[in-house]
Design a protein around this motif. Structure first.
Motif, PDB file in Angstrom:
ATOM      1  N   ALA A 263      19.546 102.797  43.623  1.00 17.80           N
ATOM      2  CA  ALA A 263      18.898 101.724  44.389  1.00 17.80           C
ATOM      3  C   ALA A 263      19.156 100.394  43.686  1.00 17.80           C
ATOM      4  O   ALA A 263      19.473 100.347  42.492  1.00 17.80           O
ATOM      5  CB  ALA A 263      17.399 101.978  44.481  1.00 17.80           C
ATOM      6  N   LEU A 264      19.032  99.321  44.423  1.00 21.51           N
ATOM      7  CA  LEU A 264      19.267  97.990  43.851  1.00 21.51           C
ATOM      8  C   LEU A 264      17.956  97.221  43.764  1.00 21.51           C
ATOM      9  O   LEU A 264      17.092  97.369  44.637  1.00 21.51           O
ATOM     10  CB  LEU A 264      20.236  97.191  44.731  1.00 21.51           C
ATOM     11  N   GLY A 265      17.802  96.434  42.743  1.00 21.67           N
ATOM     12  CA  GLY A 265      16.616  95.602  42.594  1.00 21.67           C
ATOM     13  C   GLY A 265      17.037  94.171  42.316  1.00 21.67           C
ATOM     14  O   GLY A 265      18.105  93.929  41.728  1.00 21.67           O
ATOM     15  N   GLU A 266      16.208  93.236  42.735  1.00 26.59           N
ATOM     16  CA  GLU A 266      16.524  91.815  42.511  1.00 26.59           C
ATOM     17  C   GLU A 266      15.266  91.110  42.026  1.00 26.59           C
ATOM     18  O   GLU A 266      14.194  91.291  42.599  1.00 26.59           O
ATOM     19  CB  GLU A 266      17.008  91.183  43.811  1.00 26.59           C
ATOM     20  N   VAL A 267      15.408  90.336  40.972  1.00 27.44           N
ATOM     21  CA  VAL A 267      14.297  89.489  40.533  1.00 27.44           C
ATOM     22  C   VAL A 267      14.697  88.036  40.750  1.00 27.44           C
ATOM     23  O   VAL A 267      15.869  87.669  40.612  1.00 27.44           O
ATOM     24  CB  VAL A 267      13.935  89.697  39.046  1.00 27.44           C
ATOM     25  N   SER A 268      13.713  87.230  41.081  1.00 29.32           N
ATOM     26  CA  SER A 268      14.014  85.809  41.273  1.00 29.32           C
ATOM     27  C   SER A 268      12.772  84.988  40.953  1.00 29.32           C
ATOM     28  O   SER A 268      11.646  85.485  41.052  1.00 29.32           O
ATOM     29  CB  SER A 268      14.474  85.539  42.711  1.00 29.32           C
ATOM     30  N   THR A 269      13.020  83.786  40.519  1.00 27.36           N
ATOM     31  CA  THR A 269      11.921  82.836  40.332  1.00 27.36           C
ATOM     32  C   THR A 269      12.448  81.429  40.575  1.00 27.36           C
ATOM     33  O   THR A 269      13.616  81.139  40.286  1.00 27.36           O
ATOM     34  CB  THR A 269      11.307  82.932  38.924  1.00 27.36           C
ATOM     35  N   SER A 270      11.600  80.615  41.122  1.00 31.30           N
ATOM     36  CA  SER A 270      12.014  79.233  41.351  1.00 31.30           C
ATOM     37  C   SER A 270      11.423  78.319  40.286  1.00 31.30           C
ATOM     38  O   SER A 270      11.658  77.118  40.289  1.00 31.30           O
ATOM     39  CB  SER A 270      11.578  78.785  42.743  1.00 31.30           C
TER      40      SER A 270
ATOM     41  N   PRO B  65       6.489  83.511  37.088  1.00 32.02           N
ATOM     42  CA  PRO B  65       6.197  84.501  38.129  1.00 32.02           C
ATOM     43  C   PRO B  65       7.498  84.978  38.780  1.00 32.02           C
ATOM     44  O   PRO B  65       8.280  84.157  39.269  1.00 32.02           O
ATOM     45  CB  PRO B  65       5.323  83.726  39.117  1.00 32.02           C
ATOM     46  N   LEU B  66       7.741  86.274  38.727  1.00 30.77           N
ATOM     47  CA  LEU B  66       8.987  86.830  39.280  1.00 30.77           C
ATOM     48  C   LEU B  66       8.708  87.513  40.607  1.00 30.77           C
ATOM     49  O   LEU B  66       7.728  88.240  40.744  1.00 30.77           O
ATOM     50  CB  LEU B  66       9.592  87.862  38.328  1.00 30.77           C
ATOM     51  N   SER B  67       9.577  87.288  41.565  1.00 29.79           N
ATOM     52  CA  SER B  67       9.518  88.049  42.813  1.00 29.79           C
ATOM     53  C   SER B  67      10.475  89.223  42.685  1.00 29.79           C
ATOM     54  O   SER B  67      11.497  89.126  42.004  1.00 29.79           O
ATOM     55  CB  SER B  67       9.973  87.194  43.992  1.00 29.79           C
ATOM     56  N   PHE B  68      10.145  90.297  43.357  1.00 33.98           N
ATOM     57  CA  PHE B  68      10.981  91.496  43.256  1.00 33.98           C
ATOM     58  C   PHE B  68      11.300  92.009  44.656  1.00 33.98           C
ATOM     59  O   PHE B  68      10.421  92.081  45.517  1.00 33.98           O
ATOM     60  CB  PHE B  68      10.242  92.574  42.463  1.00 33.98           C
TER      61      PHE B  68
ATOM     62  N   PRO C 183      -0.107 102.858  50.813  1.00 39.41           N
ATOM     63  CA  PRO C 183       0.407 102.426  49.512  1.00 39.41           C
ATOM     64  C   PRO C 183       0.133 100.947  49.252  1.00 39.41           C
ATOM     65  O   PRO C 183       0.041 100.156  50.187  1.00 39.41           O
ATOM     66  CB  PRO C 183       1.908 102.696  49.620  1.00 39.41           C
ATOM     67  N   THR C 184       0.004 100.611  47.964  1.00 42.76           N
ATOM     68  CA  THR C 184      -0.234  99.213  47.594  1.00 42.76           C
ATOM     69  C   THR C 184       1.103  98.489  47.488  1.00 42.76           C
ATOM     70  O   THR C 184       1.965  98.922  46.716  1.00 42.76           O
ATOM     71  CB  THR C 184      -0.950  99.141  46.225  1.00 42.76           C
ATOM     72  N   PRO C 185       1.290  97.441  48.282  1.00 45.74           N
ATOM     73  CA  PRO C 185       2.601  96.756  48.220  1.00 45.74           C
ATOM     74  C   PRO C 185       2.815  96.080  46.866  1.00 45.74           C
ATOM     75  O   PRO C 185       1.865  95.642  46.220  1.00 45.74           O
ATOM     76  CB  PRO C 185       2.524  95.725  49.341  1.00 45.74           C
ATOM     77  N   PHE C 186       4.067  96.030  46.469  1.00 39.40           N
ATOM     78  CA  PHE C 186       4.430  95.381  45.204  1.00 39.40           C
ATOM     79  C   PHE C 186       5.444  94.288  45.508  1.00 39.40           C
ATOM     80  O   PHE C 186       6.458  94.542  46.167  1.00 39.40           O
ATOM     81  CB  PHE C 186       5.037  96.410  44.241  1.00 39.40           C
ATOM     82  N   SER C 187       5.179  93.086  45.034  1.00 44.42           N
ATOM     83  CA  SER C 187       6.126  92.001  45.334  1.00 44.42           C
ATOM     84  C   SER C 187       6.623  91.286  44.088  1.00 44.42           C
ATOM     85  O   SER C 187       7.579  90.517  44.157  1.00 44.42           O
ATOM     86  CB  SER C 187       5.475  90.985  46.267  1.00 44.42           C
ATOM     87  N   GLY C 188       5.998  91.531  42.942  1.00 41.71           N
ATOM     88  CA  GLY C 188       6.482  90.853  41.738  1.00 41.71           C
ATOM     89  C   GLY C 188       5.485  90.941  40.609  1.00 41.71           C
ATOM     90  O   GLY C 188       4.424  91.564  40.737  1.00 41.71           O
ATOM     91  N   ALA C 189       5.831  90.313  39.500  1.00 44.56           N
ATOM     92  CA  ALA C 189       4.972  90.331  38.317  1.00 44.56           C
ATOM     93  C   ALA C 189       5.304  89.113  37.473  1.00 44.56           C
ATOM     94  O   ALA C 189       6.288  88.413  37.735  1.00 44.56           O
ATOM     95  CB  ALA C 189       5.199  91.615  37.527  1.00 44.56           C
ATOM     96  N   ASP C 190       4.462  88.881  36.464  1.00 44.49           N
ATOM     97  CA  ASP C 190       4.685  87.737  35.572  1.00 44.49           C
ATOM     98  C   ASP C 190       5.513  88.161  34.367  1.00 44.49           C
ATOM     99  O   ASP C 190       5.214  89.169  33.724  1.00 44.49           O
ATOM    100  CB  ASP C 190       3.349  87.171  35.089  1.00 44.49           C
TER     101      ASP C 190
ATOM    102  N   LEU D  37       9.444  93.353  30.486  1.00 40.84           N
ATOM    103  CA  LEU D  37       8.577  93.482  31.650  1.00 40.84           C
ATOM    104  C   LEU D  37       8.830  94.851  32.275  1.00 40.84           C
ATOM    105  O   LEU D  37       9.922  95.120  32.782  1.00 40.84           O
ATOM    106  CB  LEU D  37       8.869  92.364  32.655  1.00 40.84           C
ATOM    107  N   VAL D  38       7.823  95.707  32.199  1.00 37.62           N
ATOM    108  CA  VAL D  38       7.921  97.020  32.838  1.00 37.62           C
ATOM    109  C   VAL D  38       7.005  96.973  34.043  1.00 37.62           C
ATOM    110  O   VAL D  38       5.802  96.716  33.902  1.00 37.62           O
ATOM    111  CB  VAL D  38       7.501  98.144  31.876  1.00 37.62           C
ATOM    112  N   VAL D  39       7.577  97.165  35.214  1.00 33.53           N
ATOM    113  CA  VAL D  39       6.777  97.068  36.438  1.00 33.53           C
ATOM    114  C   VAL D  39       6.585  98.460  37.027  1.00 33.53           C
ATOM    115  O   VAL D  39       7.441  99.324  36.871  1.00 33.53           O
ATOM    116  CB  VAL D  39       7.452  96.126  37.473  1.00 33.53           C
ATOM    117  N   PRO D  40       5.452  98.650  37.720  1.00 34.86           N
ATOM    118  CA  PRO D  40       4.359  97.704  37.922  1.00 34.86           C
ATOM    119  C   PRO D  40       3.484  97.594  36.673  1.00 34.86           C
ATOM    120  O   PRO D  40       3.383  98.544  35.907  1.00 34.86           O
ATOM    121  CB  PRO D  40       3.589  98.331  39.080  1.00 34.86           C
ATOM    122  N   VAL D  41       2.900  96.422  36.502  1.00 34.26           N
ATOM    123  CA  VAL D  41       2.013  96.208  35.355  1.00 34.26           C
ATOM    124  C   VAL D  41       0.655  96.813  35.707  1.00 34.26           C
ATOM    125  O   VAL D  41       0.128  96.573  36.793  1.00 34.26           O
ATOM    126  CB  VAL D  41       1.879  94.697  35.064  1.00 34.26           C
TER     127      VAL D  41
END
Lengths: 201, 303
Positions: B171-178, B227-230, B268-275, B282-286
């Motif tokens: 699977a692919l994952g992407e992190v981003s922050t502005s 803050p990172l979006s995932f 399920p609890t949605p996950f969108s990112g972490a700090d 950073l190991v997600v989910p925190v």
């Protein structure tokens, strides 16, 4: 790989790191603390720093553990002359209005630098001012404490023999001073041709 | 100047052409990768595999690819590129392995012969060559490069398959922050067991002031957070071939991201990112203290 401003920017980043992190509350902090990059002349009395720290570059040496580095290859394949790795040795001196304040300041500086042993390019470039992007995004500077011999310490303090202050030395290791000179190379060779000839009769 | 050589006549010309050259790039450090083991073979004929040779510029070149010997030895420099049957481009499977374990084993299709053309000055200021370049993705076993941030996650398919837990292989994952400059976007891929590792450069710290002295509370670099979006993509296909298919990666990234949840409860609890904090993996989910849920992410198809 950084350009030739790397040593100066590292000193400025150390100064910025300490300036930002310094607690300035009256009870447990250092109100009015200042941090400066010093030259040798700044150690001559009267020193204009009451509370704070000074960062003094006392030695720069070639890093001999990786003397023969390969040429730097950019993402597009362009190759540049090999970078020159150097270690920059900084003497960080604590200043205070009283000995206990000075020693507390020294302890705080050591703790802060050990909590941030690696300075990423994002932080370093923030202190590069008008020099722009001195460090490439994939670079970082490692700050390591070093033990100076008694003799070395005396030699350094020759600059201000009668005003010796509690200090600690740190090395910014492996600062790669980059060359901007491209290695002259042709385009990628896809075909190699060999012409065979004979002497005309 | 007169030549010292006696008059001569050309007897023969020999030429050797490399039909395929590929460069691999590390997306995290943005530099070419050396030390890889790269092999290619015609589709469905893995016994005809040929190893690539790495050049000093970290380009992997192939010689002796099956069916291309005539092409490689042709002497007419330009005419050889007018490809006609039986010298029409052939498709090869290229497999990349890293003996040092830094990158995921990857595979993709490439056509050969493929001409490396030097772009004109107007197209490229550096006049560099148009060379096929592939991005490789870091494996979980790779040591964190100095000055890099890292995000790790264990990915599973929500609901599993046949009542069994199913890792979200490849699977692919992407992190981003502005926050900070430059804005960050980094992509990584999970291995066969769904272990995702994304290395990326720390964005510029925003809490650190360049003036002096700052007012208010101290700004410790170790307190700096972004803050990172995932987001994630997954094909939900059942085959796990032992290779990350780079052709699939390109296709997947053009599709809609999947739904990411931080548990498999109902709902399920949605996950969108972490700090992300400076200097910490950073190991997600925190999970908060007392939260006994496993640190796993679950992927389900977007409706």
């Amino acid at each position: 790989m950084a350009d030739f401003h790397a040593i100066a920017v590292t000193a400025l980043a150390l100064r910025g790191l300490l300036t930002n992190a310094c607690p300035r509350d009256k009870d447990r902090g250092f109100p009015g603390a200042e941090f400066r990059v010093f030259s040798a002349a700044d150690f001559q009395p009267p020193v204009r720093l009451t509370v704070g720290g000074s960062i003094y570059l006392h030695r720069v040496a070639f890093n001999v553990s990786r003397r023969n580095l390969p040429p730097r290859t950019a993402l597009d394949g362009t190759r540049y002359r090999p970078p020159t790795p150097v270690d920059a040795h900084f003497l960080i001196t604590a200043w205070g209005s009283s000995p206990d304040e000075q020693q507390s300041m020294l302890g705080w500086i050591i703790r802060t630098l050990h909590d941030t042993p690696v300075l990423p390019a994002g932080l370093l470039n923030r202190f590069a001012a008008h020099w722009g992007e001195v460090f490439h995004g994939n670079e970082a500077v490692e700050i390591v404490g070093e033990i100076l011999s008694f003799q070395d310490m005396l030699n350094i303090w020759e600059i201000s023999k009668h005003n010796q202050q509690p200090s600690v030395s740190y090395v910014a290791r492996m600062l790669f001073l980059d060359s901007e000179i491209e290695l002259t190379e042709g385009a990628p060779v896809q075909t190699r041709g060999f012409d065979h000839a004979g002497i005309a009769q | 100047m007169n030549s010292l050589l006696p008059p001569h006549v050309e007897l023969e010309r020999q030429a050797l052409t490399c039909p395929l050259g590929i460069r691999f790039v590390d997306d995290a450090l943005r530099r070419p990768i050396g030390g890889l083991r790269v092999e290619a073979y015609p589709e469905n004929k893995p016994w005809q595999r040929v190893s690539a040779v790495e050049t000093r510029s970290n380009v992997y070149g192939f010689h002796g690819l099956p069916g291309l010997r005539d092409f490689e030895n042709r002497t007419d420099d330009e005419a050889r590129w007018i490809l006609e049957s039986p010298l029409s481009p052939r498709t090869f499977v290229v497999e990349v392995q890293d003996p040092e374990g830094r990158f995921l084993p990857s595979r993709f299709l490439a056509e050969a012969p493929a001409r490396v053309e030097t772009l004109r000055e107007s197209e490229s200021p550096a006049g560099q060559a148009a060379l096929r370049t592939e991005t490789l993705y870091s494996s979980p076993s790779r040591l964190t490069p100095s000055g890099c941030a890292v995000l790790r996650a264990q990915l599973f398919e929500l609901g599993g398959r046949g009542g069994r837990e199913q890792a979200a292989s490849w699977a692919l994952g992407e992190v981003s922050t502005s926050v900070g400059y430059p804005a960050l976007t980094a992509v990584g891929a999970a291995d066969e067991q769904g272990r995702l590792t994304i290395f990326f450069l720390y964005p510029e710290p925003t809490s650190v002031s360049t003036g002096s002295p700052p007012q208010g509370t101290p700004q410790l670099l170790s307190d700096q957070l972004w803050p990172l979006s995932f987001r994630a993509w997954h094909s939900f296909r059942s085959e796990t071939a032992g290779w990350l298919n780079l052709d699939d990666v390109r296709t997947l990234l053009q599709q809609q991201p999947v739904i990411v949840s931080e548990d498999d409860l109902s709902p399920p609890t949605p996950f969108s990112g972490a700090d992300l904090f400076f200097g910490r993996e950073l190991v997600v989910p925190v999970r908060q203290p007392g939260d006994s849920r496993l640190r796993q992410l679950f992927l389900s198809k977007a409706v």
